[in-house]
Structures are given as C-alpha cells and as structure tokens.
Design a protein around this motif. Structure first.
Motif, PDB file in Angstrom:
ATOM      1  N   UNK A 288      18.994 -20.613  12.151  1.00 41.81           N
ATOM      2  CA  UNK A 288      18.054 -19.495  12.333  1.00 41.81           C
ATOM      3  C   UNK A 288      18.263 -18.372  11.324  1.00 41.81           C
ATOM      4  N   UNK A 289      17.162 -17.816  10.850  1.00 40.06           N
ATOM      5  CA  UNK A 289      17.189 -16.721   9.881  1.00 40.06           C
ATOM      6  C   UNK A 289      15.976 -15.830  10.133  1.00 40.06           C
ATOM      7  N   UNK A 290      16.008 -14.637   9.539  1.00 42.18           N
ATOM      8  CA  UNK A 290      14.944 -13.653   9.762  1.00 42.18           C
ATOM      9  C   UNK A 290      14.338 -13.203   8.443  1.00 42.18           C
ATOM     10  N   UNK A 291      13.011 -13.147   8.412  1.00 44.12           N
ATOM     11  CA  UNK A 291      12.284 -12.523   7.301  1.00 44.12           C
ATOM     12  C   UNK A 291      11.667 -11.248   7.860  1.00 44.12           C
ATOM     13  N   UNK A 292      12.205 -10.099   7.436  1.00 44.58           N
ATOM     14  CA  UNK A 292      11.848  -8.800   8.011  1.00 44.58           C
ATOM     15  C   UNK A 292      11.223  -7.928   6.927  1.00 44.58           C
ATOM     16  N   UNK A 293      10.159  -7.211   7.276  1.00 40.07           N
ATOM     17  CA  UNK A 293       9.507  -6.336   6.302  1.00 40.07           C
ATOM     18  C   UNK A 293       9.067  -5.043   6.962  1.00 40.07           C
ATOM     19  N   UNK A 294       9.268  -3.933   6.268  1.00 46.19           N
ATOM     20  CA  UNK A 294       8.689  -2.650   6.665  1.00 46.19           C
ATOM     21  C   UNK A 294       7.508  -2.374   5.731  1.00 46.19           C
ATOM     22  N   UNK A 295       6.353  -2.061   6.313  1.00 44.84           N
ATOM     23  CA  UNK A 295       5.109  -2.018   5.543  1.00 44.84           C
ATOM     24  C   UNK A 295       4.250  -0.856   6.014  1.00 44.84           C
ATOM     25  N   UNK A 296       3.693  -0.100   5.056  1.00 47.12           N
ATOM     26  CA  UNK A 296       2.891   1.050   5.426  1.00 47.12           C
ATOM     27  C   UNK A 296       1.753   1.312   4.468  1.00 47.12           C
ATOM     28  N   UNK A 297       1.033   2.404   4.723  1.00 48.17           N
ATOM     29  CA  UNK A 297      -0.138   2.754   3.923  1.00 48.17           C
ATOM     30  C   UNK A 297       0.215   2.933   2.454  1.00 48.17           C
ATOM     31  N   UNK A 298       1.365   3.554   2.165  1.00 53.81           N
ATOM     32  CA  UNK A 298       1.746   3.794   0.772  1.00 53.81           C
ATOM     33  C   UNK A 298       1.862   2.485  -0.013  1.00 53.81           C
ATOM     34  N   UNK A 299       2.290   1.418   0.675  1.00 53.44           N
ATOM     35  CA  UNK A 299       2.405   0.123   0.005  1.00 53.44           C
ATOM     36  C   UNK A 299       1.043  -0.370  -0.468  1.00 53.44           C
ATOM     37  N   UNK A 300       0.048  -0.230   0.392  1.00 49.28           N
ATOM     38  CA  UNK A 300      -1.294  -0.685   0.034  1.00 49.28           C
ATOM     39  C   UNK A 300      -1.813   0.102  -1.160  1.00 49.28           C
ATOM     40  N   UNK A 301      -1.679   1.431  -1.096  1.00 50.42           N
ATOM     41  CA  UNK A 301      -2.173   2.293  -2.171  1.00 50.42           C
ATOM     42  C   UNK A 301      -1.454   1.977  -3.482  1.00 50.42           C
ATOM     43  N   UNK A 302      -0.136   1.859  -3.416  1.00 48.47           N
ATOM     44  CA  UNK A 302       0.643   1.628  -4.638  1.00 48.47           C
ATOM     45  C   UNK A 302       0.288   0.290  -5.285  1.00 48.47           C
ATOM     46  N   UNK A 303       0.155  -0.754  -4.465  1.00 47.09           N
ATOM     47  CA  UNK A 303      -0.169  -2.066  -5.025  1.00 47.09           C
ATOM     48  C   UNK A 303      -1.560  -2.070  -5.646  1.00 47.09           C
ATOM     49  N   UNK A 304      -2.521  -1.412  -4.991  1.00 45.14           N
ATOM     50  CA  UNK A 304      -3.867  -1.326  -5.571  1.00 45.14           C
ATOM     51  C   UNK A 304      -3.827  -0.591  -6.911  1.00 45.14           C
ATOM     52  N   UNK A 305      -3.076   0.489  -6.965  1.00 40.76           N
ATOM     53  CA  UNK A 305      -2.984   1.250  -8.206  1.00 40.76           C
ATOM     54  C   UNK A 305      -2.310   0.435  -9.304  1.00 40.76           C
ATOM     55  N   UNK A 306      -1.275  -0.322  -8.962  1.00 44.90           N
ATOM     56  CA  UNK A 306      -0.574  -1.133  -9.952  1.00 44.90           C
ATOM     57  C   UNK A 306      -1.500  -2.171 -10.578  1.00 44.90           C
ATOM     58  N   UNK A 307      -2.397  -2.724  -9.757  1.00 43.51           N
ATOM     59  CA  UNK A 307      -3.342  -3.707 -10.297  1.00 43.51           C
ATOM     60  C   UNK A 307      -4.299  -3.050 -11.277  1.00 43.51           C
ATOM     61  N   UNK A 308      -4.858  -1.898 -10.892  1.00 44.40           N
ATOM     62  CA  UNK A 308      -5.859  -1.252 -11.741  1.00 44.40           C
ATOM     63  C   UNK A 308      -5.241  -0.681 -13.014  1.00 44.40           C
ATOM     64  N   UNK A 309      -3.988  -0.275 -12.940  1.00 47.53           N
ATOM     65  CA  UNK A 309      -3.331   0.295 -14.125  1.00 47.53           C
ATOM     66  C   UNK A 309      -2.674  -0.767 -14.991  1.00 47.53           C
TER      67      UNK A 309
END
Length: 656
Positions: free
Chosen positions: A374-395
């Motif tokens: 057994x193992x765990x894949x854990x992630x903390x995810x928020x609004x800033x992640x969405x904004x940052x990733x969108x900006x990285x694509x456009x830039x």
C-alpha cells in the motif's frame, strides 16, 4: 515510465474490475519449450515463481525474434519483459534508457542476480568505457545500457556494428518509449534517432516499453519507431495499491507535515533515536518551493533532502544517492527528479503544486508502492494552481498548436482534481481503460458533498458581466470575492464597486468557498483567464446557459481544514501483494532482517533493495525458512542471491 529493477517483487496482477484491450487476443500459443526455458530463467535468475499478466506472452514473443510495443503500469514488471528474452537469445541485448541513474540501478540489480551487464555513458572514465566495449565485443555481456544521446556518436554505431558481426545483437529494448512522442509529457528529441536502429539492423527484434501513453501517443510511438508490424501488449494501467487523494489547499506545508506525521512516521526503535518517516517524494513546481518545503520538514523532525536543477551537480548526486541507499528520508524535488529512480519502497508521493498533465501525474505518483504494497498519492490543490498553470501555458514557448495540446492536457488534469466520482475511474479513462469505482480513493471512501451552485455561479458571472459591459473593466478572483462579500476595501471604494447591484449579495459562502467555486468554474470551462499577466477573469460561451437559468450547475463543497482526507487504511479493494500487516510477533524478525540488509547494502555501496526488497523480506519473515530449498521458494530469491546471502538469512531466522 521507469521500469522496476529485477529485484522488485512481482506486482499483483491487474484488478479484475479494470479492462484494457489487447491488440492481439488471438495470438498463437507460445512454444511450450521456449516458455519452459523462460520460466526457468525467471525462477533461477530473478527468484520469481511465475510470470504475471502479459509477461509470459511478451517474453516468448520477443525471445522468438518478434517486435513488441508494451504498455504496462509503473511497477508492473516491464524490465522482466526484455531482461528475460535477453538471457534467452544469443548475443548482447542493447537497452536504450534515458538516465544514468536508471542504468546504474538496473546494472547493479542484474549484477546482484549474477547477470553480466554494463552501462556505457559519459560519466565513466575513458579506460572504463573501453573496457566495457571490449567486454561487449567479446560477448561477455548480456545487456548493454546506452543513453539515446549516445547513438548520435559514430563510435557507438560502429561498436554496435562490430557486436552484430561478432557475438551478435540479441535485441533492442527502448525504455520510456513515450519520450519519442511530441504528444507525450516528456518528449526528448534524441529518441527520434532510434528508428535508425531498425533500418541498420532489420533482423534484430525490438521491444518498446512505456507506462504513460495515451492512444494518440501510442500511435506516434509506432510511427516514429517504425513498429507498424509489432504486436501491442496493453496491460491495465491500474495500480490498486495506490490510494489517490486530493485535498483543498490552504496552508500546504502545514497540511503536508500533518499528512506525513499522521500516516507515514514510525516511532523510534532499537536502531533509531528519533521517529523516522517512510521513504517519500514531495514534488514542488519551483526551486524556491523545494528549498522552503525541505527546510520546513526538517524543522518538524522529518528528515528531508532538496533536489532541483539549481543545485550543484555534486549535491544533486549526493542527495539522490542518499535517498536511494538510506531509510527514513523524504526527497523534496522539482520534476527534474524521478525518472530512473527505481526505489521500490517509496510509500508516498505528494504534490504541493498541480502537475501539468495526467501523464505526468501518473508517472510521478507511480513512483510510490512499486513493491505492490500500500502507498499514497496525496496532493494539495487550489485556485492559485489553476491560475498559474493557465498563465504558464499562455506565456510559454511554442506555437499555437503546442499550446492547445498543453491546454487539453491541463483540462484533463483539472477534471481529475474536480471529479465528484471515483478518481481511479477518471484516471484510467484517460488512458482508454474502463473500470468500476475502486473503493480506494478519497472520493470513494469519503464522497464529497455536492450542492446546487447555480445561484452562486450566476451571482459571480453577473458581477463579471456588469464590470465588463458597463465599465469595461476586468478583475481577478480576489477583487470579485470582495465585491460579492461586501468588503469595503480601499480598492472597492475607489473603483465605485460598492455601488454595484451585486455588492454584498454573496454572503452565503465564505471567502474560501468562493475561491473553490471560482476554481471549479475555471476547471469546467465556464470561466477563463482573460490576461496571462494579471489573471483577470471573464466568462465563456459555455457559461451563458447557466447565467440565463437554462442550465443548473452542481459543484463539490470542499471541506476547508481537512489535512489528509481519507484514511490510509481503505475498506475497498487494494490488490496489493502481501498488503496485510505482519503479525506483531514476527515484527522483530522483520526488523532484524532489515538491519542485516542495511549493513550488507552499505558494505557493497548499493541501495538496500538491491540486496532484497521489503516484499521479499516480508516473505522470508512469514515463511521462516529452515533450509536453502525453502528459502529459494520465497519470491525474489534467485540462485545468485541464494548463494550470496542464504546462509546469513537462515542463521537470522534460526536465531529468532
């Protein structure tokens, strides 16, 4: 994705609830004599009782001289699929592998199993490189590992030509084959040269292997490597021993510390003076995030090492070596770390920032639980992640088509994060696989609360539309939330936004809940970022029916403050081999075997799992063998290891 070292315990067969199409269901039955020889090699050299899943079909197909494209999950046993045929066929097998660390681990594992193997790379001194070439030309090697960049050298092609006319070329194995595809998440131009291998030596069988290929990526692999006639083996992508969990991000480092402390820390014992964590990997998007997170973990008594491209090469190599060889360490890294890391006992992989694609997420989380436990894949995810990733694509660099590919990859990743249903179903569907709810992810174990978000969404959209239509203004999430909550900030008053009809109408939700709504609307395509510079928001055409009341909208209500999410001890299926905890009475024997293994590994200068992995030690602990014959029946104990370690292991068991 990185294949497991031969010493990794054979993983469990794919879960019966997942179905993956195989391209050749009516393939001929393998030659019984060849299959018997293959099973003998598997048992005598690698110590495994039998093949799992498609391994037998793949091994006999390639050993018979035919080409294959193999898609198998990380930890599924891909290395067996070319290492066993290499030992069955005459000549030297050439393995193309992307990283020096991966080559070194594979060679160390093969050597420990009594197989003559070597890696030819630029890190070696000239004298050692010449010696390896001589060994290959003399036919004293069975496997020769090369980096794809090495094939650009005329000297390397000349060497392979001389091997072909001498001892012969047994096969070409192309590991991490998704690197050849520009649709893949880890495209490497040097892989484009690999098609020339078949043109120059058409009679040598080839096997291309990967664990992260969508249908589109698979087709490009076939085209670029000239594998149109190859048989395709597509195993289930499911890793049932991994529990997938994604939590709302609010204080990510504190959440990470809480997660590790609650679920992956072991109390001090006779061999340690302080609690120690499970082996784990934490991924951050930036170098600064890596440094900050590693320092915070150490401050909380969780030994952690940083790894990113900004560190000196010597520091990176040292930290990587320590992580591989020592117990109780957490590696905090950018995605520069991971491919080629063949450590089977990583118990968790955590993300503090959103991955760019499901392929990348699958590859990175697949570094956990390679031993089938057994193992765990854990992630903390928020609004800033969405904004940052969108900006990285456009830039970012690249043409419009490349950015569109990135947008689609991100949309799929966001859909996985925001799903109200089983995460594993969504994850496997991305790779073309149909499955049932798993019972071992956070949305199965603790189903999210759903709520009718139509009216909140209309309030938000109305605010955006009024600002654009009446005042020709656009704003980001923070300012829009201030308006909806009626916060009379200086900026709100200066802009006169306290006079808007939507000012103060959103009091039914908190700031954090409004941010969750905006994040989900972005992920679902109802909002978009109108400026990559200022992250201002606007609505899309898809939002119009919601705004007009023609369509209702259901969203998930995130629970702020939940650090870890679902329990690490799921009630649903896990499919993990030997997953149950050892009886308390046997724990001292297991710890003695681990201490002995650590001493052996330090003496030899290799990672502990090269001696025996955790699953093999568990098997020894449970069976308590009294003879070499009984020890040989434990999975992972081959002939060479039986000769090297059998007496010492039996003595420990007898003493217990």
């Amino acid at each position: 994705m990185t294949p497991p070292a031969p010493t990794t315990a054979q993983p469990p067969a794919p879960a019966p609830t997942a179905t993956a199409p195989h391209s050749a269901p009516t393939a001929p039955t393998p030659d019984p004599a060849l299959l018997a020889r293959a099973r003998s090699v598997l048992h005598d050299v690698f110590g495994y009782p039998d093949f799992r899943g498609d391994q037998a079909a793949i091994v006999t197909h390639v050993a018979a001289g035919d080409d294959a494209l193999v898609l198998m999950p990380t930890g599924g046993g891909k290395s067996i699929c070319y290492q066993v045929p290499a030992l069955l066929r005459p000549g030297v097998a050439v393995v193309v592998s992307p990283l020096i660390a991966l080559m070194q681990d594979q060679v160390a594992a093969l050597t420990a199993n009594g197989v003559p193997a070597a890696a030819l790379n630029s890190s070696l001194p000239p004298d050692e490189q010449r010696m390896i070439m001589q060994e290959a030309l003399a036919g004293r090697l069975k496997l020769l590992y090369l980096a794809p960049e090495r094939l650009a050298h005329t000297e390397t092609l000349d060497l392979l030509g001389r091997v072909a006319t001498g001892p012969g070329l047994a096969l070409f194995a192309i590991d991490e084959a998704h690197c050849v595809s520009q649709w893949g998440h880890d495209f490497r131009p040097d892989y484009l040269r690999l098609g020339a291998l078949h043109e120059r030596w058409p009679g040598v069988p080839r096997i291309a292997l990967t664990a992260t290929a969508t249908v589109q990526t698979r087709e490009e692999i076939v085209q670029r490597l000239g594998l149109q006639g190859a048989r395709r083996f597509v195993s289930s992508f499911d890793r049932p021993n991994i529990q997938y969990r994604i939590v709302e991000k609010h204080r990510p480092i504190e959440q990470l510390v809480s997660f590790i402390t609650a679920e992956h820390m072991h109390p001090a014992d006779t061999s340690t003076t302080a609690p120690r964590p499970d082996a784990g990997i934490v991924y951050c998007l930036s170098r600064a995030g890596v440094e900050r997170t590693a320092a915070a973990l150490n401050d909380h008594g969780i030994p952690a090492l940083p790894y990113h491209a900004g560190l000196p090469a010597e520091t990176r190599q040292c930290n990587q070596a320590r992580f591989l060889r020592e117990d109780g360490l957490v590696m905090v890294a950018t995605i520069a770390f991971g491919m080629g890391i063949d450590k089977p006992d990583v118990r968790f992989v955590a993300h503090l920032d959103l991955p760019a694609s499901i392929e990348g997420y699958y590859q990175e989380t697949g570094r956990a639980g390679r031993d089938g436990l057994p193992a765990t894949a854990w992630m903390a995810y928020g609004l800033e992640d969405v904004v940052r990733r969108r900006q990285m694509i456009e830039r970012g660099a690249g043409d419009a088509a490349h950015r569109e590919v990135q947008r689609r990859q991100l949309d799929a990743m966001l859909a996985l994060c925001e799903t109200l249903d089983c995460r594993r179903v969504r994850l496997l569907a991305h790779f073309g696989e149909v499955s049932e709810p798993c019972g071992n992810c956070d949305t199965c174990l603790d189903p999210p609360e759903r709520f009718d978000a139509t009216i909140p969404a209309q309030k938000l959209m109305s605010t955006i539309v009024r600002l654009e239509r009446d005042r020709h203004q656009r704003y980001g999430a923070g300012h829009l939330i201030d308006i909806l909550l009626g916060h009379e900030t200086d900026r709100v008053r200066q802009q006169g936004h306290d006079t808007l009809s939507t000012f103060g109408i959103g009091g039914e939700l908190s700031t954090a809940q409004w941010r969750a709504v905006i994040r989900q609307l972005l992920a679902l395509g109802y909002l978009r970022i109108a400026s990559d510079r200022y992250a201002v928001l606007t609505i899309t055409e898809a939002a119009v029916p919601v705004l007009r009341g023609e369509r209702t909208l259901e969203l998930r209500r995130d629970v702020i403050g939940r650090a870890g999410g679902a329990s690490r001890h799921p009630t649903g299926r896990r499919g993990a081999q030997d997953a149950e905890p050892l009886p308390e009475a046997l724990e001292p024997l297991y710890q003695r075997l681990r201490s002995w293994r650590t001493a052996q590994a330090k003496e030899q200068g290799v990672p502990a799992y090269i001696v025996f992995n955790d699953a093999t030690l568990r098997g020894i602990t449970r069976s308590q063998p009294h003879s070499t014959a009984e020890l040989a029946e434990v999975s992972g104990v081959g002939r060479a290891k039986l000769e090297a370690y059998g007496e010492a292991v039996l003595e420990i068991v007898a003493d217990f």
